[in-house]
Design an enzyme around this catalytic site. Sequence first.
Site, PDB file in Angstrom:
ATOM      1  N   LYS A 176       1.202   3.895   8.147  1.00 44.41           N
ATOM      2  CA  LYS A 176      -0.124   4.513   8.064  1.00 44.41           C
ATOM      3  C   LYS A 176      -0.183   5.789   8.897  1.00 44.41           C
ATOM      4  O   LYS A 176      -0.862   6.754   8.528  1.00 44.41           O
ATOM      5  CB  LYS A 176      -1.179   3.508   8.515  1.00 44.41           C
ATOM      6  CG  LYS A 176      -1.277   2.309   7.577  1.00 44.41           C
ATOM      7  CD  LYS A 176      -2.155   1.192   8.135  1.00 44.41           C
ATOM      8  CE  LYS A 176      -2.200   0.011   7.182  1.00 44.41           C
ATOM      9  NZ  LYS A 176      -2.988  -1.126   7.706  1.00 44.41           N
ATOM     10  N   ALA A 190      -0.728  -5.942 -15.440  1.00 42.91           N
ATOM     11  CA  ALA A 190       0.686  -6.312 -15.443  1.00 42.91           C
ATOM     12  C   ALA A 190       0.995  -7.252 -14.282  1.00 42.91           C
ATOM     13  O   ALA A 190       0.679  -6.946 -13.127  1.00 42.91           O
ATOM     14  CB  ALA A 190       1.557  -5.062 -15.350  1.00 42.91           C
ATOM     15  N   GLU A 199       0.892 -12.812   8.096  1.00 45.82           N
ATOM     16  CA  GLU A 199       1.784 -13.486   7.163  1.00 45.82           C
ATOM     17  C   GLU A 199       2.653 -14.500   7.907  1.00 45.82           C
ATOM     18  O   GLU A 199       2.732 -14.508   9.139  1.00 45.82           O
ATOM     19  CB  GLU A 199       2.691 -12.452   6.482  1.00 45.82           C
ATOM     20  CG  GLU A 199       1.946 -11.363   5.729  1.00 45.82           C
ATOM     21  CD  GLU A 199       1.263 -11.876   4.469  1.00 45.82           C
ATOM     22  OE1 GLU A 199       1.655 -12.960   3.968  1.00 45.82           O
ATOM     23  OE2 GLU A 199       0.330 -11.210   3.990  1.00 45.82           O
ATOM     24  N   GLY A 244      -8.027  -0.154   5.066  1.00 46.23           N
ATOM     25  CA  GLY A 244      -8.781  -1.046   4.197  1.00 46.23           C
ATOM     26  C   GLY A 244     -10.012  -0.389   3.614  1.00 46.23           C
ATOM     27  O   GLY A 244      -9.925   0.598   2.889  1.00 46.23           O
TER      28      GLY A 244
END
Length: 442
Positions: free
Chosen positions: A206, A46, A191, A135
């Site tokens: 986290k 999707a 970012e 990760g």
Amino acid sequence: MNVAEPITIGLLGAGSVGAQVARTLVEERELISARVGAPVRVAGVAVRDVETPRDWRIPKELLTTDAEALVDEADLVIELIGGFEPAGALVERALRQGTAVVTGNKALLAARGDELHALAAETGALLRYEASVGGAIPILRPIEDSLSGDRITKVMGIVNGTTNYILDQMDTTGAAFDDALAEAQKLGYAEADPSADVDGHDAAAKAAILGTLAFHAPFTLEDVYCQGIREVTQEDIEAAASSGYVIKLLAIVERQNGGAVLRVHPTLLARTHPLATVRGAFNAVFVVAESAGELMFYGQGAGGVPTSSAIMGDVVAVARRIRSAVPETPLLSDAEDLHALTIDAAETQYYIDMQVADQEGVIAEIARVLADHRVSIESMRQPGSVSPEGEVEEAGRGDAGAQVQIVTHQAKEEHLRATVETLESLDVVKSISSVLRVEVEQ
């Protein structure tokens, strides 16, 4: 489910991680099926726009914009959209139907983890999220499974690769914060808007997940004290280095004073500490348990390929449970009555770097303030004014002032903060340039 029946997988999202997961599911379908013990079929992927270029060219027949229909068709939903909505509604839809969910959505879990776990327990659905912390590092499964018979007392980790890269560059190359951040953005570690990383919010989410799993008690993002690294200067880095420390942004969850303190902040670590050696954009998590002692997990903490490894580990584990029809055990079924405490209840050490008047009696006055607040001094350093025996000498008189660096013994945060406030009010203290918490080896 009969072994011969295929397990249908619906993938939500095809960003950097989602595209890698799609590639693995398609190109390694036979290998994944063999490891699961049943055929694995991708029902669809999707996305918002089927024409968007992606890191891996997903077969067009798998792409769909109807995420709800895909959730309804799947035996296992992989949610990699991120954020709160529509991810939250789709995860809830799957769990209400008893459909298994694998996600890497740390923000959603930190905000609604308790609610989603309760829903999964109610319907018997499987919910896994190894990729939400660290990760590629397998940390959540060891905490949940391997250490389930032990009592974890503390988890402390570098769980954000962007901030670790920035601080490592400042330490090893002398780069200023802004320059190190720009380089991290150029390399794709940060970012365009780095706020979630450098302000500590990513690490705080986290920390909430780690606290929930480590202590079998529900914690949310609101329970985590959070301080980022924007205020860390090159002067802080150099002063720490001169005293044998390195600065890292740590997520720390710890049993303390009858509860649990969850915190994220820049921290001084002795260069001999295992976490001090973690360089670049790597992550590491340090676990302390009563019987197992100290354990450390280290590896790549970001990027589509490493994170997809953690996702696929969960996918195979969950698919095996679906194949064998093993019922889910609610994660928090043995939840402890362990409440989140404020940062004031934390017991830490402080590093205080200050400029003081260069006159007799200053050191004695500083020591008196610390004693009045029930804080003792572990070490005191006056750069350039240390005797051959290693003792701090009183500075000579002058107008320039003198630098004094103090490391306290462990004490309650509220006492340490009150100490700093009193020191700032002293006439003999010109300025306090840095106040950082210190973590020592156990």
